[in-house]
Design a protein around this motif. Structure first.
Motif, PDB file in Angstrom:
ATOM      1  N   LEU A  13       7.390  31.311 -15.635  1.00 49.59           N
ATOM      2  CA  LEU A  13       8.295  30.362 -14.991  1.00 49.59           C
ATOM      3  C   LEU A  13       9.190  29.636 -15.991  1.00 49.59           C
ATOM      4  O   LEU A  13      10.216  29.068 -15.616  1.00 49.59           O
ATOM      5  CB  LEU A  13       7.487  29.318 -14.209  1.00 49.59           C
ATOM      6  CG  LEU A  13       6.651  29.799 -13.016  1.00 49.59           C
ATOM      7  CD1 LEU A  13       5.846  28.627 -12.432  1.00 49.59           C
ATOM      8  CD2 LEU A  13       7.531  30.405 -11.936  1.00 49.59           C
ATOM      9  N   ALA A  54      -0.333  14.636 -20.317  1.00 50.00           N
ATOM     10  CA  ALA A  54       0.396  15.226 -19.168  1.00 50.00           C
ATOM     11  C   ALA A  54       1.881  14.862 -19.112  1.00 50.00           C
ATOM     12  O   ALA A  54       2.545  15.130 -18.121  1.00 50.00           O
ATOM     13  CB  ALA A  54      -0.271  14.868 -17.847  1.00 50.00           C
ATOM     14  N   ALA A  57       3.898  17.909 -18.448  1.00 47.76           N
ATOM     15  CA  ALA A  57       3.855  18.399 -17.059  1.00 47.76           C
ATOM     16  C   ALA A  57       4.713  17.534 -16.154  1.00 47.76           C
ATOM     17  O   ALA A  57       5.344  18.027 -15.221  1.00 47.76           O
ATOM     18  CB  ALA A  57       2.415  18.427 -16.566  1.00 47.76           C
ATOM     19  N   VAL A  58       4.747  16.234 -16.434  1.00 49.26           N
ATOM     20  CA  VAL A  58       5.583  15.334 -15.644  1.00 49.26           C
ATOM     21  C   VAL A  58       7.056  15.703 -15.826  1.00 49.26           C
ATOM     22  O   VAL A  58       7.861  15.631 -14.900  1.00 49.26           O
ATOM     23  CB  VAL A  58       5.345  13.863 -16.057  1.00 49.26           C
ATOM     24  CG1 VAL A  58       6.343  12.939 -15.381  1.00 49.26           C
ATOM     25  CG2 VAL A  58       3.934  13.441 -15.712  1.00 49.26           C
ATOM     26  N   CYS A  60       8.249  18.773 -16.887  1.00 50.11           N
ATOM     27  CA  CYS A  60       8.599  20.198 -16.743  1.00 50.11           C
ATOM     28  C   CYS A  60       9.308  20.484 -15.417  1.00 50.11           C
ATOM     29  O   CYS A  60       8.738  20.351 -14.340  1.00 50.11           O
ATOM     30  CB  CYS A  60       7.343  21.054 -16.824  1.00 50.11           C
ATOM     31  SG  CYS A  60       7.710  22.814 -16.571  1.00 50.11           S
ATOM     32  N   GLU A  62      10.015  23.234 -14.167  1.00 46.51           N
ATOM     33  CA  GLU A  62       9.538  24.457 -13.518  1.00 46.51           C
ATOM     34  C   GLU A  62       8.144  24.298 -12.934  1.00 46.51           C
ATOM     35  O   GLU A  62       7.610  25.250 -12.362  1.00 46.51           O
ATOM     36  CB  GLU A  62       9.554  25.622 -14.513  1.00 46.51           C
ATOM     37  CG  GLU A  62      10.837  25.782 -15.310  1.00 46.51           C
ATOM     38  CD  GLU A  62      12.089  25.844 -14.444  1.00 46.51           C
ATOM     39  OE1 GLU A  62      12.018  26.431 -13.353  1.00 46.51           O
ATOM     40  OE2 GLU A  62      13.122  25.283 -14.861  1.00 46.51           O
ATOM     41  N   ALA A  63       7.560  23.131 -13.081  1.00 45.47           N
ATOM     42  CA  ALA A  63       6.166  22.917 -12.658  1.00 45.47           C
ATOM     43  C   ALA A  63       5.287  24.033 -13.208  1.00 45.47           C
ATOM     44  O   ALA A  63       4.478  24.628 -12.496  1.00 45.47           O
ATOM     45  CB  ALA A  63       6.063  22.829 -11.135  1.00 45.47           C
ATOM     46  N   ILE A  65       3.361  23.796 -16.032  1.00 44.90           N
ATOM     47  CA  ILE A  65       2.296  23.361 -16.941  1.00 44.90           C
ATOM     48  C   ILE A  65       1.136  22.735 -16.171  1.00 44.90           C
ATOM     49  O   ILE A  65       1.340  21.847 -15.335  1.00 44.90           O
ATOM     50  CB  ILE A  65       2.841  22.341 -17.980  1.00 44.90           C
ATOM     51  CG1 ILE A  65       4.053  22.939 -18.712  1.00 44.90           C
ATOM     52  CG2 ILE A  65       1.734  21.941 -18.965  1.00 44.90           C
ATOM     53  CD1 ILE A  65       4.720  21.985 -19.685  1.00 44.90           C
ATOM     54  N   GLU A  66      -0.040  23.239 -16.447  1.00 48.08           N
ATOM     55  CA  GLU A  66      -1.242  22.627 -15.889  1.00 48.08           C
ATOM     56  C   GLU A  66      -1.970  21.935 -17.030  1.00 48.08           C
ATOM     57  O   GLU A  66      -2.065  22.465 -18.134  1.00 48.08           O
ATOM     58  CB  GLU A  66      -2.137  23.692 -15.264  1.00 48.08           C
ATOM     59  CG  GLU A  66      -3.340  23.119 -14.544  1.00 48.08           C
ATOM     60  CD  GLU A  66      -4.089  24.193 -13.768  1.00 48.08           C
ATOM     61  OE1 GLU A  66      -3.691  24.480 -12.625  1.00 48.08           O
ATOM     62  OE2 GLU A  66      -5.049  24.761 -14.329  1.00 48.08           O
ATOM     63  N   VAL A  67      -2.449  20.721 -16.763  1.00 49.45           N
ATOM     64  CA  VAL A  67      -3.076  19.929 -17.825  1.00 49.45           C
ATOM     65  C   VAL A  67      -4.530  19.636 -17.472  1.00 49.45           C
ATOM     66  O   VAL A  67      -4.833  19.222 -16.353  1.00 49.45           O
ATOM     67  CB  VAL A  67      -2.326  18.592 -18.026  1.00 49.45           C
ATOM     68  CG1 VAL A  67      -2.891  17.828 -19.215  1.00 49.45           C
ATOM     69  CG2 VAL A  67      -0.839  18.833 -18.193  1.00 49.45           C
TER      70      VAL A  67
ATOM     71  N   TYR B   5      -3.291  17.572 -14.040  1.00 49.70           N
ATOM     72  CA  TYR B   5      -1.941  17.818 -13.526  1.00 49.70           C
ATOM     73  C   TYR B   5      -1.794  19.308 -13.218  1.00 49.70           C
ATOM     74  O   TYR B   5      -2.038  20.147 -14.081  1.00 49.70           O
ATOM     75  CB  TYR B   5      -0.868  17.405 -14.539  1.00 49.70           C
ATOM     76  CG  TYR B   5       0.409  16.911 -13.872  1.00 49.70           C
ATOM     77  CD1 TYR B   5       0.770  15.570 -13.935  1.00 49.70           C
ATOM     78  CD2 TYR B   5       1.242  17.781 -13.173  1.00 49.70           C
ATOM     79  CE1 TYR B   5       1.922  15.099 -13.322  1.00 49.70           C
ATOM     80  CE2 TYR B   5       2.382  17.329 -12.548  1.00 49.70           C
ATOM     81  CZ  TYR B   5       2.726  15.986 -12.631  1.00 49.70           C
ATOM     82  OH  TYR B   5       3.863  15.523 -12.019  1.00 49.70           O
ATOM     83  N   ARG B  29       9.528  18.998  -7.217  1.00 50.10           N
ATOM     84  CA  ARG B  29       8.089  18.920  -7.523  1.00 50.10           C
ATOM     85  C   ARG B  29       7.511  17.576  -7.072  1.00 50.10           C
ATOM     86  O   ARG B  29       6.447  17.521  -6.449  1.00 50.10           O
ATOM     87  CB  ARG B  29       7.866  19.115  -9.022  1.00 50.10           C
ATOM     88  CG  ARG B  29       6.406  19.312  -9.394  1.00 50.10           C
ATOM     89  CD  ARG B  29       6.206  19.240 -10.897  1.00 50.10           C
ATOM     90  NE  ARG B  29       6.372  17.875 -11.378  1.00 50.10           N
ATOM     91  CZ  ARG B  29       7.038  17.529 -12.468  1.00 50.10           C
ATOM     92  NH1 ARG B  29       7.635  18.434 -13.200  1.00 50.10           N
ATOM     93  NH2 ARG B  29       7.120  16.271 -12.822  1.00 50.10           N
TER      94      ARG B  29
END
Lengths: 70, 250, 348
Positions: A13, A54, A57-58, A60, A62-63, A65-67, B5, B29
């Protein structure tokens, strides 16, 4: 001892906008040498310094990133 | 380790068409996170604009109805009057909201329609290739203001959010920015509150989000986010302009 | 009952529960009636800030599964064309009333039929068709209004009712019957929140040309079906008619009077009155072309429907035209004189 974190980046992504690098306080992310399907150098984990804040992730778009933290 | 997250469920697991560093996808998002967290999927309906976000239905896993350019608030009115117990929101760009759809927007706000508008202001027409928007800043070059926006020719940046804050029908009016993670979190809080205001039946709620368009600003994503904070927030100060709940507290 | 009230009452009894509109003469009695009645039946009446807003409110209500309508007059209908194109593209049912006034531009507020092209050619952009009904009597206006909501739902299409100030203002005794039983398929396309079901999308943007073409052909098949199933017309003394007048709406009322006069003088004259302007009753006209010697098209315009008549007749019988645009409403004697003139001239 500081919290330990781990990020998982969905490289498919990623569009290499570098915003995650910009906001990471721990220099834990870099762009990879390789290319993804879209032709971008996707973000990847740089070193083991992630504290799981995180912010990446906040940010990004493209959403991608998972933390995890713990 | 636990997950702190992750990608929201309502955001379909597909790549989006937005340019690198685009603010739309961040706002998408945030909305999806809220739809998940507030358990709204079964009663929410989105009306996206004509513009870059016209394709929002490719990403939102909840009900979405297309709109003609600028007509979002009128269509939302039709939905809300027909289904008062549903949560209806428009997602609009600056051209949609503040140029071609000015009348629809102002009158929906003035009627106190119990709908929410997410107004994405990036000071430029993105989808059509970077033309001047009603919110283009003075001096800003676009493909149709190649000498920079001149007030004597093109007039002034239109602050429709300030305008709407003066209307009695508007219950919650706020401007936020995507310039950094803290402000993105504030944006999410504002959108959450806007939905809550709608659910409380208090009137029209509007969240203007200052958002970067690196492609049409012709800068890198990093530079775009810096520009957002340094330039756009000067012209368009962020903050709450109207909050009916604050009034009640007094 | 007055035309506008009959229209409003028929809509209410057809289950219309959302009306959105903007004032414009000569149709203000429709929103006025609806503002009273919607309150009584627990429906929605809202005066929009413009015709554009109103048609889009109709769109939102239609996408919610409600029977919705709007009404306006010529300049206002011009503003609604964007919405009509979207309703057609999105396949959403709605009823749109045009009380046609004189034009172009602001024109005047007198009865006119100058909007025929706009109504039947798809005044909005893109490759679409829309059923257009042109009632001539208050009872028919009532019946057609009721039917329009069923047609809109059955074919998932906007439907237009085209009248004029005369049709709206005229008072005639009518029978206020309830809606006949028509089975409407479940509305599985509406947006009401994706509770326990996959999310739905209502959209017309189809960027891929091949997919867009498929959508266009899909719509075309629906239009072909409507063209086959919907045409309606009235024939009056056409069986032995050597001269057949073709007129619709108010013009047809006048023409009927003229036909009666001509018949009393022994002239074999008849009238064909299209009730649907799209689909046009071309089959009926083609059949008459085998019998009649001359078609005389009478319109309260400079000549628009005559194009459709000529297309149907295919040159087999001469077609003459008589028109009074601008809001002039001729009396039957005037049309009777025209009939006589052609009768002598063409040696019928």
């Amino acid at each position: 001892m500081a919290a330990k974190g781990k990020i998982t980046i969905n490289q498919g992504l990623c569009k290499a906008c570098e915003l995650c690098l910009t906001v990471c306080p721990d220099e834990a992310i870099r762009l990879s040498e390789g290319l993804n399907e879209k032709g971008y150098h996707p973000a990847e984990t740089a070193k083991d310094s992630c504290k799981g804040c995180a912010l990446c992730a906040v940010m990004c778009p493209e959403a991608a990133i998972e933390v995890c933290r713990g | 380790m636990k997950i702190v997250y992750t990608r929201p469920k309502c955001l379909k697991p597909v790549p989006n068409h937005y340019c690198p560093g685009c603010g739309h996808s961040i706002i998408h998002r945030l909305i999806c996170e809220l739809v998940d967290e507030m358990n709204m999927r079964g009663r929410i309906i989105c009306i996206p604009p004509a513009g870059c976000a016209v394709l929002a239905y490719n990403y939102f896993d909840f009900d979405v109805c297309e709109s003609a350019h600028g007509r979002g608030c009128a269509i939302a009115t039709g939905f809300k009057r027909a289904q008062p117990d549903r949560i209806i929101f428009t997602y609009q760009g600056d051209g949609d909201m503040a140029a071609i759809g000015t009348a629809e927007t102002l009158h929906a706000a003035n009627r106190g329609e119990k709908i929410t508008s997410i107004f994405v202001n990036n000071a430029v027409y993105g989808m059509t290739g970077g033309q001047m928007a009603p919110t283009t800043m003075i001096g800003q070059k676009t493909t149709t203001s190649p000498y920079g926006r001149r007030t004597e020719v093109e007039g002034y940046p239109l602050k429709i959010t300030e305008l709407i804050a003066t209307l009695p029908g508007a219950a919650y009016v706020v401007r936020t920015s995507l310039a950094n993670p803290a402000k993105i979190r504030e944006t999410k809080k504002a959108i959450k509150k806007a939905f809550e205001v709608q659910m409380a039946g208090a009137g029209y709620s509007l969240v203007e989000v200052l958002s970067p368009c690196p492609t049409n600003w012709k800068v890198s994503p990093r530079e775009a986010f810096a520009y957002l904070e340094e330039k756009m927030e000067k012209e368009y100060p962020i903050g709450v302009m109207k909050d009916y709940t604050a009034k009640k507290d007094k | 009952m007055k035309g506008t009230d009959a229209l409003g009452e028929a809509a209410i009894r057809a289950g219309c529960r959302c009306y959105f509109g903007y004032p414009i003469t000569p149709q203000n009695e429709v929103p006025e009636y609806m503002s009273r009645r919607m309150q009584e039946v627990g429906g929605v009446f809202l005066q929009g800030e413009s015709e554009i807003a109103s048609i889009n409110m109709v769109l939102g209500a239609a996408a919610s599964g409600m029977r919705a309508m709007t009404s306006s007059s010529s300049p206002g209908i011009s503003l609604k064309q964007e919405g009509l194109s979207f309703l057609a593209a999105l396949e959403l049912p709605a009823v749109i009333v045009n009380i046609n006034r004189g034009g172009p531009g602001l024109g005047n507020i007198a009865p006119s039929q100058g909007d025929y092209y706009q109504a039947t050619r798809g005044g909005g952009h893109g490759d679409y068709r829309m059923p257009v009904y042109a009632p001539a009597y208050v009872q028919e206006l009532y019946d057609i209004t009721m039917k329009s909501f069923d047609v809109a739902d059955l074919y998932r299409t906007p439907v237009m009712i085209l009248g004029d100030g005369m049709m709206g203002q005229i008072v005639e005794p009518i029978y206020l019957h309830e809606r006949p039983d028509v089975e409407i398929p479940p509305k599985d396309y509406i947006l009401d929140g994706a509770e326990n079901r996959p999310s739905r999308i209502i959209k017309s943007l189809i960027l891929d040309p091949v997919e867009m073409e498929e959508h266009n052909w899909k719509l075309k098949r629906k239009y072909d079906l409507m063209a086959h199933e919907l045409p309606e017309w009235e024939e009056f003394m056409t069986n032995d008619a050597k001269l057949t007048i073709i007129a619709y709406g108010t013009a047809a009322r006048i023409a009927k009077g003229a036909v009666k006069r001509a018949r009393s003088e022994g002239l074999k004259v008849g009238l064909l009155r299209p009730i649907t302007l799209w689909p046009f009753p071309e089959e009926a006209i083609r059949n008459l072309a085998k019998k009649t010697k001359l078609f005389l098209v009478f319109e309260m315009s400079t000549g628009q429907m005559i194009d459709d008549v000529r297309l149907a007749v295919e040159g087999k019988v001469p077609c003459e035209f008589y028109g009074r645009p601008g809001g002039v409403v001729p009396i039957p004697q005037e049309i009777a004189r025209i009939i006589e003139r052609y009768w002598l001239q063409k040696e019928l």
